[in-house]
Design a protein around this motif. Sequence first.
Motif, PDB file in Angstrom:
ATOM      1  N   UNK A 102       0.841  -1.196   0.000  1.00  0.00           N
ATOM      2  CA  UNK A 102       0.000   0.000   0.000  1.00  0.00           C
ATOM      3  C   UNK A 102       0.881   1.253   0.000  1.00  0.00           C
ATOM      4  N   UNK A 103       1.911   1.265   0.858  1.00  0.00           N
ATOM      5  CA  UNK A 103       2.823   2.417   0.937  1.00  0.00           C
ATOM      6  C   UNK A 103       3.591   2.590  -0.366  1.00  0.00           C
ATOM      7  N   UNK A 104       4.087   1.514  -0.915  1.00  0.00           N
ATOM      8  CA  UNK A 104       4.849   1.603  -2.165  1.00  0.00           C
ATOM      9  C   UNK A 104       3.988   2.109  -3.313  1.00  0.00           C
ATOM     10  N   UNK A 105       2.754   1.627  -3.377  1.00  0.00           N
ATOM     11  CA  UNK A 105       1.841   2.065  -4.446  1.00  0.00           C
ATOM     12  C   UNK A 105       1.575   3.564  -4.339  1.00  0.00           C
ATOM     13  N   UNK A 106       1.399   4.074  -3.115  1.00  0.00           N
ATOM     14  CA  UNK A 106       1.161   5.508  -2.942  1.00  0.00           C
ATOM     15  C   UNK A 106       2.388   6.325  -3.320  1.00  0.00           C
ATOM     16  N   UNK A 107       3.561   5.811  -3.029  1.00  0.00           N
ATOM     17  CA  UNK A 107       4.783   6.518  -3.383  1.00  0.00           C
ATOM     18  C   UNK A 107       4.930   6.589  -4.904  1.00  0.00           C
ATOM     19  N   UNK A 108       4.537   5.541  -5.603  1.00  0.00           N
ATOM     20  CA  UNK A 108       4.628   5.537  -7.063  1.00  0.00           C
ATOM     21  C   UNK A 108       3.647   6.532  -7.667  1.00  0.00           C
TER      22      UNK A 108
END
Length: 337
Positions: free
Chosen positions: A329-335
Motif C-alpha cells: 500500500x505504501x509503495x503504491x502511494x509513493x509511485x
Amino acid sequence: MDKKRRKKTSSDQATIHKKNKCTLHTISRLIATQEQCGITSKKFRFLEEYGAGYFEFHRFDGLQVAVFDVLLKSDIDVQGYLSKDFLELSFLIEGEQIIKIDGVVDDLVYESQESYLVYLSQINGSIAYHKRKRLKEIKIRMDIGFIKRHHLNEEYNILDRYSLKKLKTDVTRPLDTKTQEILSEILSDTRKGLLKRLFLESKTLELIAIQLDAKPNNKPQITSQVDNLIKKLYKTQHIISSDLSVQYSIQQLARQIGLNDFVLKKEFKRVFDKTIFEYATELRMKKARQLLHHSKKPIYEISELVGYKNSTHFTAAFKKIEGITPKKYRNDRMEEV
C-alpha cells in the motif's frame, strides 16, 4: 431528546448561596497572552483553591474559541451577563453543568458528551459546577458580524431557529464521531498567528455544518432512560477513538460506561449499524492508511499506534480489509506521487 430541565426550588436557591459565587476572572489568573496577525490569545490558570487546570481563549473577527480543562476542588457558581448577542456552540467533553438563565423557569442540566447550538441575546445567568469533577469543554461564540459574513442567517434563519427564548425542546445532542475528531484536532493544535486563525475559523464552520445538518426538528422523542443509553453509546465511541493504540475488550468498555456486556453489544449495533469490533477496526485501518501514506514510520511502529502489538497480526488484518499488505500500500502511494 426530551428536555433535561428541572424546576428551581427553594432548596436549589439555598444550595446556590453555599457555593462560591464568582466570575471566571475572580477564580483564575492570567499566565500568558499573545497578539499576532489580528488574533488575541490568552491563557488563565485556575487558583489553587478552586481547581487544578486552565482555560484559554482565542479571539478574532467576531469569533471566540475557548477551551476549559480543569479538575475542580470546590463547588462553584459562575455568574455572567452577555451585553452583546452571540451564537454559542458548546461541546462538553467531560463534566456536568447546571445552567440557570434569568427569566427562564427551568434549569438546563448539561452533561458529558453533549453539545448545543443556541442564539443568546443579552442574557443574565449562571453556571453551576461540582467539585471533584473534571470540566473539559470547548465553547465557541460568534457575533452578528461573523454570522452575516458567512450568510448563516440568510440561508438557515439561524437567529430565530436557534434562539434560546424560542426553543421548545431540549437544545442538547450527543457528540458524534466526526465532531469528536474535530474537537481532538482543536485540542491538539499548536498553530499560531494567521495559521491559527484560518484553522479555527475552518473548524468552527465544520462544526456548525454538522449541527445544522442534524435536523433537530425531526428528532424522535425518547425517554430520559433511552437518552442516557444513547449518551453511553456515544461515550463508547469516544473511548475507542481517543486512543487507538489500546484494544479494549467488550467487558472493559461495559465497565467504563456502566452497561452490561450484552446490552452494550446489542445497542451499539442497533444505533450505529456496525459492531464495536467493526467500528474500531474501521478507525484503525483509516489511521493506518494515513500513517502509511503521510509518514515514514516503520510498519512495526504503525502497528503499535493502531493497537496491534504484533506487526504480523496487523499485516494480516490490513490485507483482509484493503486487499494488499501495508508495505505494498505504501509503495503504491509513493509511485502515484
